[in-house]
Every structure is written in structure tokens, then in C-alpha cells.
Design a protein around this motif. Sequence first.
Motif, PDB file in Angstrom:
ATOM      1  N   ASN A 229     -11.114  26.069   9.610  1.00  0.00           N
ATOM      2  CA  ASN A 229      -9.867  25.902   8.869  1.00  0.00           C
ATOM      3  C   ASN A 229      -9.170  27.256   8.688  1.00  0.00           C
ATOM      4  N   ARG A 230      -7.979  27.229   8.113  1.00  0.00           N
ATOM      5  CA  ARG A 230      -7.176  28.445   7.998  1.00  0.00           C
ATOM      6  C   ARG A 230      -7.882  29.537   7.182  1.00  0.00           C
ATOM      7  N   ALA A 231      -8.533  29.132   6.114  1.00  0.00           N
ATOM      8  CA  ALA A 231      -9.223  30.118   5.278  1.00  0.00           C
ATOM      9  C   ALA A 231     -10.373  30.762   6.040  1.00  0.00           C
ATOM     10  N   GLN A 232     -11.120  29.949   6.791  1.00  0.00           N
ATOM     11  CA  GLN A 232     -12.226  30.495   7.569  1.00  0.00           C
ATOM     12  C   GLN A 232     -11.716  31.440   8.664  1.00  0.00           C
ATOM     13  N   GLN A 233     -10.597  31.066   9.283  1.00  0.00           N
ATOM     14  CA  GLN A 233     -10.014  31.946  10.298  1.00  0.00           C
ATOM     15  C   GLN A 233      -9.592  33.286   9.688  1.00  0.00           C
ATOM     16  N   ASP A 234      -9.033  33.237   8.479  1.00  0.00           N
ATOM     17  CA  ASP A 234      -8.657  34.484   7.803  1.00  0.00           C
ATOM     18  C   ASP A 234      -9.868  35.379   7.571  1.00  0.00           C
ATOM     19  N   GLY A 235     -11.047  34.764   7.429  1.00  0.00           N
ATOM     20  CA  GLY A 235     -12.260  35.532   7.182  1.00  0.00           C
ATOM     21  C   GLY A 235     -12.646  36.448   8.337  1.00  0.00           C
ATOM     22  N   PHE A 236     -12.155  36.173   9.533  1.00  0.00           N
ATOM     23  CA  PHE A 236     -12.466  37.050  10.670  1.00  0.00           C
ATOM     24  C   PHE A 236     -11.689  38.359  10.612  1.00  0.00           C
ATOM     25  N   LEU A 237     -10.508  38.322   9.991  1.00  0.00           N
ATOM     26  CA  LEU A 237      -9.557  39.423  10.113  1.00  0.00           C
ATOM     27  C   LEU A 237     -10.121  40.791   9.731  1.00  0.00           C
ATOM     28  N   PRO A 238     -10.738  40.973   8.551  1.00  0.00           N
ATOM     29  CA  PRO A 238     -11.201  42.323   8.199  1.00  0.00           C
ATOM     30  C   PRO A 238     -12.258  42.862   9.153  1.00  0.00           C
ATOM     31  N   PHE A 239     -13.099  41.992   9.693  1.00  0.00           N
ATOM     32  CA  PHE A 239     -14.159  42.447  10.601  1.00  0.00           C
ATOM     33  C   PHE A 239     -13.592  42.808  11.973  1.00  0.00           C
TER      34      PHE A 239
END
Length: 437
Positions: free
Chosen positions: A126-136
Motif C-alpha cells: 500500500n501507499r504507506a508501505q511504499q513510503d517506507g522504502f524512501l529513507p533507505f
Amino acid sequence: MADLFNDDPPQPSADESSADAPLADRLRPAVLAEIIGQEHLTGPEGAIGRMVTAGRLSSTILWGPPGTGKTSIARLLADAVGMRYQAVSAVFSGVADLKKAFAAAETAKKAGQRTLLFVDEIHRFNRAQQDGFLPFVERGVVTLVGATTENPSFELNAALLSRAQVLILHRLDAEALGKLLDRAEELEGPLPLTPQAKDALIASADGDGRFLLNQAETLYNAKIESPLDPAALGQFLQRRVAVYDKDREGHYNLISALHKAVRGSDPQASLYYMARMLVAGEEPLFLARRLVRMAVEDIGMADPAALTQCMAAKDAYQFLGSPEGELALVQACIYLATAPKSNAVYKAQKAAFRSARETGSLMPPMNIVNAPTKLMKDVGYGKGYTYDHDADEGFSGDNYWPEGMPRQEFYQPVQRGFERKVQERLDYWAKLRDERS
């Protein structure tokens, strides 16, 4: 050191791989050069080939149909540039799995090991999980390689897309699928199929290499003694197999029928033959090319928008892929079949080419040749040229034909569609030309 942080089990070598493993697994490519059907990406000039040559990967989204090599490309990319490979699936993984993967990547980074994180079916997060990739991704903890069968424009966050390049994998064509079967037969022996049934099996795979190998494995396991023909193959697999040989008579029969149905202004028959070819596994871009040809050969100036429609359909298909993009090809097919018909452009091309071959290197009249230097102007190049925009009614009526060559009439419009207007213009200019001559 890399093995200390790799959560994936070690892969057996080819010698160690179990004979009981699925055929598709036993035939997995060992290097990028063995990937079939994606040479536009993996070749020396392709995006992946260039990244490997540079030894640096950027985060990437691999978008393509099932069974086209996305997983294999990701795994071999890591091998090619010496990165640690870690894989998660959006179908089976949750937040805890992602946290574990990122933690392992952080540890590996401290030890000087870069991580390629492969995320299969990334669009399922989902969108929130996809956002979780960004900082890494931004901190370089992981180089993200996501795989998706869905249009990334619709399924992935804009923020994630802005940090990754999208690479489009092609649906495997008949040649690529044939190479896969050749590899299978080198390993397992000849398939129990007639040549026609083998072509039908390839057509039934619909561009999916994994499906094709699974079907081949089913045939091997059945220990069939006599080769199956297409009808027997369809009955054995309990799957309708289109009798269609994409490089032999069946192929040419159907494309000929489609072309003639369009020329004959029968949209219903046109749709039927297009459907026959697509259902049988024809390459959609082949059909797009044929539609463009029909637009210029059989419609031409009777409806100049026909060519625009076909080019737009080709662009739409390349943007959307299958099956969504096939609707654009269907629209173009209907447009062509219902458009006014004219082969005047086609006949004009033939006549003009024939005349050009016959007349050789006749010089244009001096008044219309280029005069870029003073010397050329002094000897008469360009002398007496009439600028048509300055002439009455924007038409000078000058003679543009080589000296000694009479005026030719290659293009002769028909009295249909837009060409009726074109003929009116030609008649009007002919009248002015006669008056001014």
C-alpha cells in the motif's frame, strides 16, 4: 562477508541442482547474457547493460508481463556488480519482514557490502508501505529493484517513482519462446509434439516463458510415446490451443484476411481476424505496424487522420502494454475499416519511383536550384525564382520539372473523403497554371 548478512538460502550450483526441481528452475539463466527476449535492456546499449558496465546500479522498477524474466534479471544484476542480494515478496511480506530486511542491509552497509533489495509484486504494497522504502533508498542503504505486472504510473507512489527508473520488459515473442523450448529439449530431450503442435504450444503461452516451460514439463512427465498434433495437444492440456504458426502459412493467411477486410470496409470481419491473431499470441506491435501500412496504402489522403490514429494506437500500446493497450489497436482497426478508402497515394508512390529510376539524374530547372555562393548566383543558379507567397493567390504557376521532361501526374485523388477537397485544389491550381503559362 556478504554471506553473513544474506537472509536468502544459498543457491545450488548447476551441478548440485536437484533433478526433481521444476524445469523452469533448472533452466534459470546463470548470467545476464542468457536472459532471453530482453536484449533491449540487457544488451551493451541497454539500460541494464550500461549499468553493469559502469558497475553502479540505480533503483529500478521492472515492469512487464508474467514470465518475462524480472526475477532472474534482479538476481543476476546483483551478481554482475558484486552486490548482496535480498528478496521479499509483497504477497507474503509485511512490515516486520521489511524492517528485518532493512536492518540486515544496514548491517551489511557498515561492513562495506551494498544490498540490492528485490521486491516482487511491489505494487501490492500500500501507499504507506511504499513510503517506507524512501529513507533507505535515499540514504543508499539499499538499491531497490521492484517488479510489477501493473502500470507503475497508477500503482506506485509518485515519490517512489521519482527515485527510480522504470524499465519495460517485452512480452516474449515466438522466437524467444522457441529458444526457451530449445533449451528445455537440450536438457530433457525432444518434446512429444509435431512441429505444428510445438508452434501451437508456443502461441498458447501468450508471451509467458514460465508458463511455457511448465506446460513442457507436463508433457515430459506424461511419458507420451507418439507425437501429439495441435488438436491432441489441446485435448491433453485441457486448454484451447490456437492453430497458428506465426512465421508460416497460418500467419500470412490471417494478416492477409485482416488487411483485406479493412480494405473492404467490413469492421466486423476486421475485428474478428484481429482477435484471432491476438488470442493466438501474435505480437501486438506487429499488428500495429500492419495497421500503419493499411492507413497509408488503403486510406491515405482520403482520411489523413487515419495515420495519426494508428501512430497514437502504437504509442498507447507501448505505454500500457497488454492487455490494456490492445484496446487502442482495436480502436485503430475500427477507424481504418470505417474510413473512406483510397489507394491514390500508394499508386502515386509507385509511379513516382518508377519515373525517378527511368529519368536518372536530370537537373531541376535553374530557377529553383540552391545558390549558396556568389559564383553560383553569377552563373544563374536560382535566377528568376518566383516566391509563391508574393504571387497573386499565393501561386506562381512556375514550371518545377527538369528541362525536357514533360509534367507528370503521379497523384490522382479519388472522389471520396478528404480527397474530394484535394482534387478541387488541384483543379484550381491547374486552371491558374494554364492561364499564366
